[in-house]
Design a protein around this motif. Structure first.
Motif, mmCIF file in Angstrom:
data_model
loop_
_atom_site.group_PDB
_atom_site.id
_atom_site.type_symbol
_atom_site.label_atom_id
_atom_site.label_comp_id
_atom_site.label_asym_id
_atom_site.label_seq_id
_atom_site.Cartn_x
_atom_site.Cartn_y
_atom_site.Cartn_z
ATOM 1 N N LYS A 452 0.832 -1.203 0.000
ATOM 2 C CA LYS A 452 0.000 0.000 0.000
ATOM 3 C C LYS A 452 0.866 1.253 0.000
ATOM 4 C CE LYS A 452 -3.592 2.357 2.687
ATOM 5 N NZ LYS A 452 -4.339 2.388 3.965
ATOM 6 N N LYS A 455 2.446 1.744 -3.457
ATOM 7 C CA LYS A 455 1.475 2.244 -4.430
ATOM 8 C C LYS A 455 1.239 3.745 -4.236
ATOM 9 C CE LYS A 455 -3.160 1.442 -6.234
ATOM 10 N NZ LYS A 455 -4.436 0.721 -6.050
ATOM 11 N N GLU A 456 1.102 4.159 -2.977
ATOM 12 C CA GLU A 456 0.896 5.588 -2.687
ATOM 13 C C GLU A 456 2.095 6.420 -3.120
ATOM 14 O OE1 GLU A 456 0.099 5.639 1.469
ATOM 15 O OE2 GLU A 456 -1.997 4.988 1.254
ATOM 16 N N ASP A 457 3.322 5.899 -2.864
ATOM 17 C CA ASP A 457 4.535 6.624 -3.245
ATOM 18 C C ASP A 457 4.666 6.724 -4.757
ATOM 19 O OD1 ASP A 457 5.128 6.973 -0.616
ATOM 20 O OD2 ASP A 457 6.643 5.397 -0.507
ATOM 21 N N GLU A 459 2.204 6.670 -6.964
ATOM 22 C CA GLU A 459 1.213 7.622 -7.478
ATOM 23 C C GLU A 459 1.663 9.057 -7.218
ATOM 24 O OE1 GLU A 459 -2.316 6.446 -5.478
ATOM 25 O OE2 GLU A 459 -2.770 4.796 -6.878
ATOM 26 N N ALA A 460 2.287 9.287 -6.041
ATOM 27 C CA ALA A 460 2.780 10.628 -5.724
ATOM 28 C C ALA A 460 3.918 11.033 -6.658
ATOM 29 C CB ALA A 460 3.256 10.666 -4.275
#
Length: 742
Positions: A452, A455-457, A459-460
């Motif tokens: 998770k 994935k967040e990194d 997208e950022a």
């Protein structure tokens, strides 16, 4: 012909020179100086004065959460300037010409004063004690008004008095008296101001020559100012009503109407307030800031549920109007308030959040919005979120001594121990849950967490690259200068920058599946920085998470004991402080089933018995009563249940009780007020026969007063005063209550 021209020129020069004299009382002299004064010196002075007034009106920021001042200016206290020079023959308190010219005017009002002094000194025609220049009285009035706004009140009164004494029949005598009254109000001499204004307005009204409406407006406004200072609200309302009959001065008239509406609202006369605010709303010449706030006040003072829908629609129209952007925080708040009145809590919260997000919103409005949200969540038993909003109120508030902010601080302080214990329960529950999983389940749990994060990194990082790539299209990013609108991969400069950023974050990766895994790093090609970044990022390291899981039985037992103690404390807090039986039962029932320490079992059963008895669930209260009577039959708790109306005869050693009192008193001195209340409440049932009970009760009341509001403090003190009226503690409690009631 030449001689004729010379003669005419010489005559003209001599005529002008003759007319320039202020010592000759002729028609030419009088008219020359009157015209020069009016259209030259005084004109410039009045223009400077007008500019100063505009600056005050435009620069003054009204606080619409409080009653507005009648005059939009704040004078510094204890800054009354006394004249250091005077000109006794004129009585106006200014020096000679050379002194005045040396001083350069720093403000428009100082410039106006300078021009007024110049007019008096250069164009005054005081011949045989009579002023022959008809414009000099205007100059003195301007002089006094300029000094008033420069906060030189005593010299200002001298100027006004000079006009009143020397020009009793001037057409500006009434205006001068009004300005003198206002100046006396500023000098805390409101009684003289009231008397002089009554003489002016009441006596003049009985004469044939009635006062002009503009003068009446000014006079009644000045009287309202004086009665505000004298704390006579009814008289303030009376004169504001009279001052707003004609509304010739649009700025002052709108302000007077708004203040009148505020007074009615403060008296809870909502209908009268709405009538005044509607009149202001329909006042076409009123400044827009007053009209928009009149709309807000109408919504705020609405009492009829039937009108709420129409008011919400009206507020929404105002929100859509682009001209109202400076007022969005107030408008959204008011819409939220109306929805809250209609029990549409979800929509209310949405509008409150919109109020917080409005650009250029004032911090004071934010304190009201945060407090409102905190109260909503508190009412809904979401204490943690309520505490967060109360914390925001404290952080945003500029006036920490404000009574409302102090109340919020007390609420926040009351919630502090509750939040601490709730966090202990949540954190320990999470750790214990993970510790109870098998090795495979633990790895799966943390691997999901790592995926998770990745994935967040990712997208950022992609968002950042997109902003870099397309920024110039909208904002002129220098990476795409000269090639705006070109696709990212056709722009070598942007592409190169993006590649560099990628290598910094991910290193040199092959084009293959699962390229994000740390095991895929190409150590032969990756540069030193990228290796260092990836190897040190423990957020993606599964082993580092697994190492934090406790395995030692003593550590796990400590976590359980801390959680159980926190649950017990929460049960007591919800029962005693927040009067929330449902939450108290939830925490106490849970800790009862978690194998708590032996010393907690009896108090848990006692408190559950009391809570269920309070909410009249007899079957469950009987269950816990029977537990106490069968398993703990020899305790004080059992005796209290058996004989609730009898004094327990069991003697407790006095020394032991005194030691306990000292222990609790030291807790109080260490500012642990909530803990002090809790231990006293737990201890009192065990010393029902002790003579020291009033001391414990008074100490408990003191502690309550330190972290709750005045109402709860008074209630606790009154309880001590009534129950122990003949003791020293009861008398002391009664004295404090009397002091609080003053």
């Amino acid at each position: 012909m030449k001689y004729i021209k010379k003669i005419i020129l010489i005559i003209a020069v001599f005529t002008v020179l003759y007319a320039c004299s202020t010592k000759k009382d002729t028609v030419i002299n009088r008219n020359f100086h009157a015209l020069t004064t009016k259209f030259n010196v005084l004109f410039n002075g009045k223009e400077a004065f007008k500019a100063g007034l505009e600056g005050i009106n435009n620069g003054y920021v009204d606080d619409y959460f409080r009653q507005l001042p009648i005059e939009p200016i704040e004078f510094e206290e204890d800054k009354i300037i006394i004249p250091t020079y005077s000109r006794s023959e004129m009585g106006a308190g200014f020096g000679d010409e050379s002194q005045e010219e040396e001083k350069k005017a720093a403000t428009p009002f100082e410039k106006a004063e300078e021009k007024a002094v110049k007019a008096i000194q250069r164009h005054g025609m005081n011949i045989n004690g009579i002023e022959r220049n008809s414009q000099i009285d205007d100059a003195y009035l301007l002089l006094g008004k300029a000094r008033y706004y420069s906060q030189r009140f005593i010299p200002a009164i001298e100027a006004f008095n000079y006009v009143i004494a020397n020009y009793p029949n001037a057409n500006l005598i009434a205006e001068t008296k009004i300005w003198r009254a206002k100046t006396n109000i500023r000098l805390d001499n409101e009684e003289f101001a009231i008397e002089s204004m009554k003489l002016l307005l009441q006596v003049k009204d009985t004469l044939e020559a009635d006062l002009p409406d503009e003068i009446k407006e000014q006079g009644h406004t000045a009287l309202a100012m004086a009665y505000v200072k004298a704390d006579s609200v009814q008289k303030v309302k009376k004169h504001l009503h009279l001052a707003t009959k004609t509304l010739l001065n649009k700025e002052q008239g709108a302000r007077n109407l708004f203040i009148l509406g505020q007074i009615y609202a403060s008296e809870n006369k909502k209908d009268s307030a709405i009538m005044v605010f509607k009149r202001l709303e329909n006042f076409k010449k009123a400044p827009y800031k007053f009209k928009i706030h009149a709309n807000i006040e109408i919504a705020k003072n609405s009492t009829k549920d039937s009108s709420t829908v129409a008011l919400i629609e009206k507020m929404q129209k105002l929100i859509k109007n682009r001209d109202n952007r400076p007022y969005l925080d107030e408008l959204y708040f008011q819409v939220g308030f109306l929805h809250e009145k209609n029990d549409s809590i979800k929509i209310a919260i949405e509008n409150y959040n919109n109020s917080l997000q409005a650009k250029n919103g004032s911090n004071k409005q934010k304190t009201f919005t945060y407090e409102r949200l905190g109260n909503l969540y508190f009412k809904n038993d979401d204490y943690q979120l309520a505490s967060a909003y109360y914390d925001s109120v404290i952080n945003v508030a500029s006036d920490s001594l404000n009574l409302r902010i102090r109340r919020v601080k007390r609420k926040h302080k009351n919630l502090a121990s509750l939040i601490k214990f709730e966090n202990v329960v949540a954190e320990n529950d999470s750790i214990l849950k993970i510790a109870s999983l098998s090795k495979e389940e633990q790895e799966l749990f943390f691997q999901k967490h790592i995926d998770k994060l990745k994935k967040e990194d990712e997208e950022a990082a992609q968002l950042k690259l997109n902003q870099i790539a397309f920024g110039s299209t909208f904002g002129g990013n220098p990476l795409q200068s000269g090639k705006q609108g070109k696709w990212y991969f056709y722009n070598n400069q942007s592409l190169g920058f993006g590649k560099t950023e990628f290598l910094k974050v991910w290193g040199n990766r092959k084009l293959e599946d699962d390229w994000r895994w740390s095991s895929k790093i190409d150590f032969n090609n990756a540069d030193e920085d990228s290796i260092q970044v990836n190897t040190k990022d423990l957020r993606y390291d599964l082993a580092s998470y697994l190492e934090t899981i406790p395995t030692n039985e003593k550590v796990i037992d400590t976590l359980k004991m801390d959680r159980n103690q926190a649950l017990y404390e929460l049960g007591i807090i919800y029962k005693e402080q927040f009067k929330n039986p449902a939450f108290a039962i939830n925490r106490l029932e849970r800790v009862k089933n978690l194998n708590p320490k032996e010393e907690l079992i009896l108090p848990i059963n006692w408190h559950l018995y009391q809570v269920y008895k309070e909410i009249e669930e007899e079957s469950k209260s009987d269950f816990y009563k029977n537990v106490i009577l069968t398993k703990y039959s020899n305790t004080v708790f059992a005796k209290i249940i058996k004989n609730p109306n009898e004094i327990i005869t069991e003697e407790v050693a006095v020394n032991e009780v005194e030691d306990k009192y000292k222990e609790f008193y030291y807790l109080y001195k260490e500012h642990k007020y909530q803990e002090t209340v809790k231990v006293i409440v737990d201890y009192l049932p065990t010393i029902q026969n002790s003579k020291l009970i009033p001391k414990f009760e008074l100490l408990r009341a003191y502690a309550i007063g330190k972290y709750t509001d005045e109402k709860a403090y008074k209630f606790a003190l009154e309880s001590v005063a009534i129950k122990y009226a003949n003791t020293e503690e009861g008398k002391k409690a009664r004295e404090i209550v009397k002091q609080l009631n003053k």
